[in-house]
Design an enzyme around this catalytic site. Structure first.
Site, PDB file in Angstrom:
ATOM      1  N   HIS A 157       1.151  -1.336  -0.133  1.00 48.13           N
ATOM      2  CA  HIS A 157       0.109  -0.013  -0.001  1.00 48.13           C
ATOM      3  C   HIS A 157       0.629   0.834   0.180  1.00 48.13           C
ATOM      4  O   HIS A 157       0.237   1.964  -0.698  1.00 48.13           O
ATOM      5  CB  HIS A 157      -1.132  -0.148   1.264  1.00 48.13           C
ATOM      6  CG  HIS A 157      -0.188   0.245   2.327  1.00 48.13           C
ATOM      7  ND1 HIS A 157       0.101  -1.064   3.571  1.00 48.13           N
ATOM      8  CD2 HIS A 157       0.008   1.903   3.030  1.00 48.13           C
ATOM      9  CE1 HIS A 157       0.301  -0.634   4.648  1.00 48.13           C
ATOM     10  NE2 HIS A 157       0.715   1.559   4.402  1.00 48.13           N
ATOM     11  N   ASP A 159       0.237  -7.525   1.866  1.00 45.94           N
ATOM     12  CA  ASP A 159       0.610  -6.163   1.487  1.00 45.94           C
ATOM     13  C   ASP A 159       2.547  -6.195   1.809  1.00 45.94           C
ATOM     14  O   ASP A 159       2.921  -5.666   2.321  1.00 45.94           O
ATOM     15  CB  ASP A 159      -0.111  -5.715   2.977  1.00 45.94           C
ATOM     16  CG  ASP A 159      -0.051  -4.337   3.442  1.00 45.94           C
ATOM     17  OD1 ASP A 159       0.473  -3.508   2.025  1.00 45.94           O
ATOM     18  OD2 ASP A 159       0.358  -3.388   4.518  1.00 45.94           O
ATOM     19  N   GLY A 186       3.722   5.680   9.177  1.00 45.45           N
ATOM     20  CA  GLY A 186       4.222   6.201   8.116  1.00 45.45           C
ATOM     21  C   GLY A 186       5.537   5.043   9.142  1.00 45.45           C
ATOM     22  O   GLY A 186       6.991   5.133   7.932  1.00 45.45           O
ATOM     23  N   ASN A 187       5.385   4.444   9.958  1.00 46.08           N
ATOM     24  CA  ASN A 187       6.670   3.368  10.113  1.00 46.08           C
ATOM     25  C   ASN A 187       6.546   1.959   9.431  1.00 46.08           C
ATOM     26  O   ASN A 187       7.183   1.473   9.754  1.00 46.08           O
ATOM     27  CB  ASN A 187       5.936   3.102  11.610  1.00 46.08           C
ATOM     28  CG  ASN A 187       7.915   4.243  12.320  1.00 46.08           C
ATOM     29  OD1 ASN A 187       7.749   4.742  12.021  1.00 46.08           O
ATOM     30  ND2 ASN A 187       7.352   3.469  14.265  1.00 46.08           N
ATOM     31  N   SER A 188       5.333   1.984   8.620  1.00 42.78           N
ATOM     32  CA  SER A 188       4.533   0.485   7.319  1.00 42.78           C
ATOM     33  C   SER A 188       5.881   0.580   6.893  1.00 42.78           C
ATOM     34  O   SER A 188       5.856   1.836   5.640  1.00 42.78           O
ATOM     35  CB  SER A 188       3.515   1.264   7.533  1.00 42.78           C
ATOM     36  OG  SER A 188       2.851   0.010   6.787  1.00 42.78           O
ATOM     37  N   GLY A 239      -4.202 -29.485  -5.303  1.00 40.34           N
ATOM     38  CA  GLY A 239      -4.675 -30.936  -5.504  1.00 40.34           C
ATOM     39  C   GLY A 239      -6.052 -31.846  -4.618  1.00 40.34           C
ATOM     40  O   GLY A 239      -6.203 -32.842  -5.026  1.00 40.34           O
TER      41      GLY A 239
END
Length: 451
Positions: free
Chosen positions: A125, A155, A229-231, A284
């Site tokens: 993202h 993500d 912001g840390n993502s 399968g």
């Protein structure tokens, strides 16, 4: 004579005392005098002296190992919109039409270097639909990067710095297979260019099922704060090894953070680097949610002859209770977990029978080229074939809204030209509802098929 000599001595003593007073002014009470220091180089591998050694904790040492590998990611995206030149007056808009106007938007996130060649891992993202991507390193150097590939359902995105003239500091990659509840962890990011932004916490859950949009995936849950912001930044253990990639999927959550497990990233990385996307492996066997007392559980309906599923002993009627160490309670959850298992990867399957619970390791294979058509038949009881140049329904046993002889003209609004296109679109929408448009008796009908 003696009196004169004494006077001279006293004068000399006073002179010396006054001179000393002028040279050294006594420090006032509580006043600290500055000291001159020799200029010395600052070494990055700072060795603490005795006064600060007690403050250099394992957390500090872990951060020092990885902080140079954490980067800031800035993206630009061009957006086009229709603008009315007549203050949104419908009369003039209908007569003269709307004008297209484009503008650029920016977004910020974090990432981490995993290879010396400038390969960066971040969240999907963070870079979705970006036209330009920049990676900013800890020394504030800007590098343009290209989007290698990724998968929105988990993500995850992979970037590559275009500058190939230098080596970059790569983080040490650990494993998420042995993480423990309560284990201390550190979440690091570079939000808004603020390098080495750190939050700490512990492991709250080792394998938490969470919904991202219309997809379920497995995450590490922590109590470390993870903001947008840390993502994309790394989650590390106390040894400074990356055990996950942080993702801000619950922005309203207080005191809860989620990270993509490192073992998931290692499993899908070769596939994304090779093809730019995450292809799904073939198991399968098929399952169907079936009532078990008051609960619904996924039960195996059929097992393909000669498949790996048959080889490890899976049978129709087996209740699937676990996939990859994660408890399963529905067909939907099972297929979403299997999204992160590409061809040639393996997964542990736990099944329940009347005589007990068993586990086996299943190796996934390449999907058949007509997987979508097979899925349409096995899941919905609908078979489509080409007849007189049209895609015609040859069998319909799963729904009363589609009948034999209907002509399939579109899927989710995309007009269909051949069976290969239909198969590919069904495969892309395997875990989501999709709409088939059919032609019957001079009318176009739209039928929604739920997973």
């Amino acid at each position: 004579m003696f009196r004169k000599l004494s006077a001279v001595i006293i004068v000399l003593i006073l002179s010396v005392s006054c001179g000393a007073a002028k040279q050294e002014k006594p420090a006032q009470s509580g006043e600290q005098q500055p000291k001159a220091e020799t200029i010395a180089p600052v070494h990055p591998e700072h060795q603490p002296d005795a006064s600060e050694s007690s403050r250099v904790t394992p957390t500090v040492l872990a951060i020092r190992k990885i902080e140079d590998s954490v980067v800031n990611i800035r993206t630009e995206k061009t957006v086009e919109t229709n603008v009315s030149p007549f203050f949104n007056d419908p009369f003039f808009d209908d007569f003269f039409g709307l004008r297209k106007r484009s503008y650029k938007t920016q977004s910020l996130g974090s990432g981490v270097m995993i290879r010396e060649d400038g390969t960066v891992v971040t969240n999907f993202h963070v870079v979705k639909d970006a036209t330009t991507i920049f990676v900013i390193t800890r020394d504030n150097a800007n590098y343009e990067a290209e989007f290698v590939g990724g998968d929105e359902s988990i993500d995850l995105a992979i970037l590559k710095i275009k500058d190939q003239t230098k080596k970059f500091p790569a983080a040490a990659l650990g494993t998420s297979s042995d993480i423990m509840l309560g284990e201390p962890i550190i979440a690091i990011g570079n939000p808004y260019g603020l390098s080495s932004s750190v939050t700490t916490g512990v492991i709250s859950a080792t394998a938490r099922m969470m919904n991202i949009g219309n997809n379920y995936s497995v995450f590490i849950q922590t109590d470390a704060l993870i903001n947008p912001g840390n993502s994309g930044g790394p989650l590390i253990n106390i040894n400074g090894e990356v055990i996950g990639i942080n993702t801000a999927i619950h922005r309203q959550a207080q005191g809860i953070g989620f990270s993509i497990p490192m073992d998931t990233i290692k499993r899908v990385l070769p596939e994304i680097m090779k093809s730019g996307k995450l292809r799904r492996g073939h198991v399968g066997f098929t399952v169907k949610d079936t009532a078990k007392g008051e609960d619904m559980m996924p039960v195996i309906e059929s097992v393909e002859k000669g498949s790996n599923a048959e080889e490890i002993g899976l049978k129709a009627g087996d209740e699937v209770v676990e996939v990859g160490g994660v408890p399963i309670n529905s067909e939907e959850v099972m297929y979403h977990i299997l999204r992160s298992y590409p061809p040639d990867s393996s997964v542990e399957i736990g099944i329940k029978r009347a005589d007990g619970t068993f586990k086996g390791r299943l190796v996934l294979t390449e999907r058949p080229s007509d997987f979508g058509l097979i899925h349409l038949d096995t899941k919905y009881g609908i078979a489509v074939s080409e007849k007189d140049g049209y895609l015609t329904v040859a069998k319909s046993e799963g729904t009363k809204y589609i009948t034999v002889g209907d002509i399939v003209v579109a899927l989710n609004g995309t007009e269909l030209d051949n069976l290969e296109q239909l198969s590919r679109l069904i495969e892309d929408n395997q875990d989501k509802p999709f709409i088939l448009t059919v032609y019957r008796d001079g009318r176009l009908l739209q039928i929604k098929l739920n997973p």
